[in-house]
Design an enzyme around this catalytic site. Structure first.
Site, PDB file in Angstrom:
ATOM      1  CD1 TRP A 102      -2.051  -2.170   2.028  1.00 48.18           C
ATOM      2  CD2 TRP A 102      -2.865  -1.467   0.073  1.00 48.18           C
ATOM      3  NE1 TRP A 102      -3.006  -3.067   1.619  1.00 48.18           N
ATOM      4  CE2 TRP A 102      -3.524  -2.664   0.430  1.00 48.18           C
ATOM      5  CE3 TRP A 102      -3.210  -0.843  -1.123  1.00 48.18           C
ATOM      6  CZ2 TRP A 102      -4.512  -3.245  -0.372  1.00 48.18           C
ATOM      7  CZ3 TRP A 102      -4.193  -1.417  -1.926  1.00 48.18           C
ATOM      8  CH2 TRP A 102      -4.821  -2.596  -1.539  1.00 48.18           C
ATOM      9  CG  ASP A 169      -3.055   4.064   4.365  1.00 45.66           C
ATOM     10  OD1 ASP A 169      -4.113   3.867   4.984  1.00 45.66           O
ATOM     11  OD2 ASP A 169      -2.739   3.430   3.338  1.00 45.66           O
ATOM     12  CE  LYS A 193      -8.321  -3.435   3.877  1.00 44.22           C
ATOM     13  NZ  LYS A 193      -7.369  -2.441   3.443  1.00 44.22           N
TER      14      LYS A 193
HETATM   15  C1  LIG Z   1      -6.758  -1.922   2.125  1.00 45.50           C
HETATM   16  C2  LIG Z   1      -5.766  -0.836   2.253  1.00 45.50           C
HETATM   17  C3  LIG Z   1      -5.682   0.213   1.313  1.00 45.50           C
HETATM   18  C4  LIG Z   1      -6.520   0.255   0.044  1.00 45.50           C
HETATM   19  O1  LIG Z   1      -7.806   0.626   0.320  1.00 45.50           O
HETATM   20  P1  LIG Z   1      -8.897   0.835  -0.852  1.00 45.50           P
HETATM   21  O2  LIG Z   1     -10.025   1.422  -0.078  1.00 45.50           O
HETATM   22  O3  LIG Z   1      -9.187  -0.507  -1.423  1.00 45.50           O
HETATM   23  O4  LIG Z   1      -8.341   1.762  -1.854  1.00 45.50           O
HETATM   24  C5  LIG Z   1      -4.760   1.219   1.550  1.00 45.50           C
HETATM   25  N1  LIG Z   1      -3.956   1.199   2.612  1.00 45.50           N
HETATM   26  C6  LIG Z   1      -4.005   0.212   3.534  1.00 45.50           C
HETATM   27  C7  LIG Z   1      -3.096   0.262   4.713  1.00 45.50           C
HETATM   28  C8  LIG Z   1      -4.907  -0.827   3.386  1.00 45.50           C
HETATM   29  O5  LIG Z   1      -4.958  -1.809   4.284  1.00 45.50           O
END
Ligand SMILES: *Cc1c(COP(=O)(O)O)cnc(C)c1O
Length: 358
Positions: A102, A169, A193
């Site tokens: 990511w 993030d 998540k």
């Molecule tokens: C799942 C995830 C993403 C991507 O998320 P999307 O909503 O599918 O774009 C980005 N960063 C992390 C840390 C993730 O676990």
């Protein structure tokens, strides 16, 4: 209905109470005899939902009024682009820490927008650790980090003290533990998540970092446009926002971050203790101090027995344990809504597996 222990990495488990409330709102929201899915986002009933969602984020992250909270579409992946688009100046540069797939995707987007420097990386050893002790360039426009690496099972347990605005993030560990939200200039998290269902991404941004770039901004990609529109510049993802709000409320009503952090620690301790004790398994993260309390990754010492373990796991109604294709083995995602009970069932199956095959 058979109880399934849901270890899915994402979209991940949501609290049963939340799912029940969410399903009721599909048929009859707020006793309006209308579905939440068929009313205006400008109606007073939905505006109240959006306002509560935004205020719960501030409360749970302990953010003051210098921060604006948005619920946007496009996933966390759109934030990989919006962050540099809004913060990276033409003659400036951005500093990134690369701790996984990511983070790499975020770096790829930033490089398209402008000068981007990777100041630390754990790519050399398959992202199995968290880089530490790197120096942060004071002349960069911002530092970008990923608090929890969903795929590799690593997590930052001590955030750097950044002399420049820190962007994080937090998609896979938001609201899982106490963090000092004010350390960050911008926090984003895809809901699916640990915050709610797929379809919306939360962004909390501090006012003073905006408006510094020279580029002519596209409206939909401009944080200031969304702030001005109170997160309703266009039709927001109403249902994901509603279910995220319910999930945050569930968290708050049960005792907030302090409550969930205790349970999350118990779950992680129990599972890692078994991985370390059990002769059939081993963890994939190099140092214990970097282990994630959200995504627990492990492999089998005798991979040829994986099918046997999978069978036992299935019989015990354990779901979503398959590791990411980049790491292999197993990944147990133990997000906020996963009860301690589910981890106990997993640990029992691991013990039983050892008894049978060791
Ligand atoms: C799942 C995830 C993403 C991507 O998320 P999307 O909503 O599918 O774009 C980005 N960063 C992390 C840390 C993730 O676990």
């Amino acid at each position: 209905m058979t109880k399934v222990h849901n270890f899915s990495a994402g979209p991940g488990i949501l609290p049963q109470e939340v799912l029940k409330q969410a399903s009721e709102a599909v048929l009859n929201f707020n006793n309006l005899n209308l579905s939440l899915l068929e009313i205006s986002h400008r109606s007073k009933d939905f505006i109240a939902v959006m306002e509560e969602a935004r205020s719960l984020v501030k409360e749970l992250l302990e953010l003051d009024n210098n921060y604006h909270v948005l619920f946007l579409g496009g996933g966390a992946s759109l934030q990989f682009a919006m962050v540099p688009y809004n913060l990276l100046r033409e003659n400036g540069k951005a500093a990134y820490v690369n701790t996984g797939v990511w983070a790499s995707k975020a770096i790829k987007e930033a490089k398209i927008i402008g000068n981007t420097e990777v100041i630390a990386s754990s790519e050399d050893r398959k992202f199995a650790y968290i880089p530490k002790g790197y120096s942060i360039p004071t002349d960069a426009d911002y530092l970008h980090i990923t608090s929890n690496n969903t795929i590799y099972g690593t997590q930052i347990h001590e955030f750097p003290n950044s002399p420049i605005p820190m962007v994080c993030d937090m998609s896979s560990d938001i609201f899982s533990r106490k963090v000092d939200g004010k350390k960050f200039a911008l926090i984003y998290a895809g809901a699916q998540k640990n915050m709610g269902p797929a379809g919306t991404t939360m962004v909390a941004v501090r006012e003073d970092i905006l408006g510094k770039v020279e580029r002519k901004m596209l409206s939909m990609l401009d944080y200031r446009v969304h702030i001005k529109g109170e997160s309703m510049y266009n039709t927001p993802p109403v249902y994901p926002v509603y279910v995220s709000m319910l999930t945050m409320k569930w968290l708050k009503d049960n005792g907030g971050i302090e409550w969930i952090e205790k349970i999350n620690n118990q779950k992680a301790e129990l599972l890692y203790a078994e991985i370390d004790r059990n002769s059939m398994f081993k963890g994939t993260v190099e140092a214990k101090e970097d282990r994630s309390k959200m995504n627990v990754t492990f492999v089998m010492n005798k991979p040829e027995l994986e099918a046997e373990f999978d069978k036992m796991a299935k019989e015990a109604n354990l779901s979503g344990l398959k590791g990411h294709r980049d790491v292999g083995g197993y990944r147990a995602s133990i997000y906020n809504a996963l009860p301690l009970e589910s981890v106990k069932v997993l640990v029992d199956v691991m013990k039983e597996f050892e008894n049978k095959f060791a």
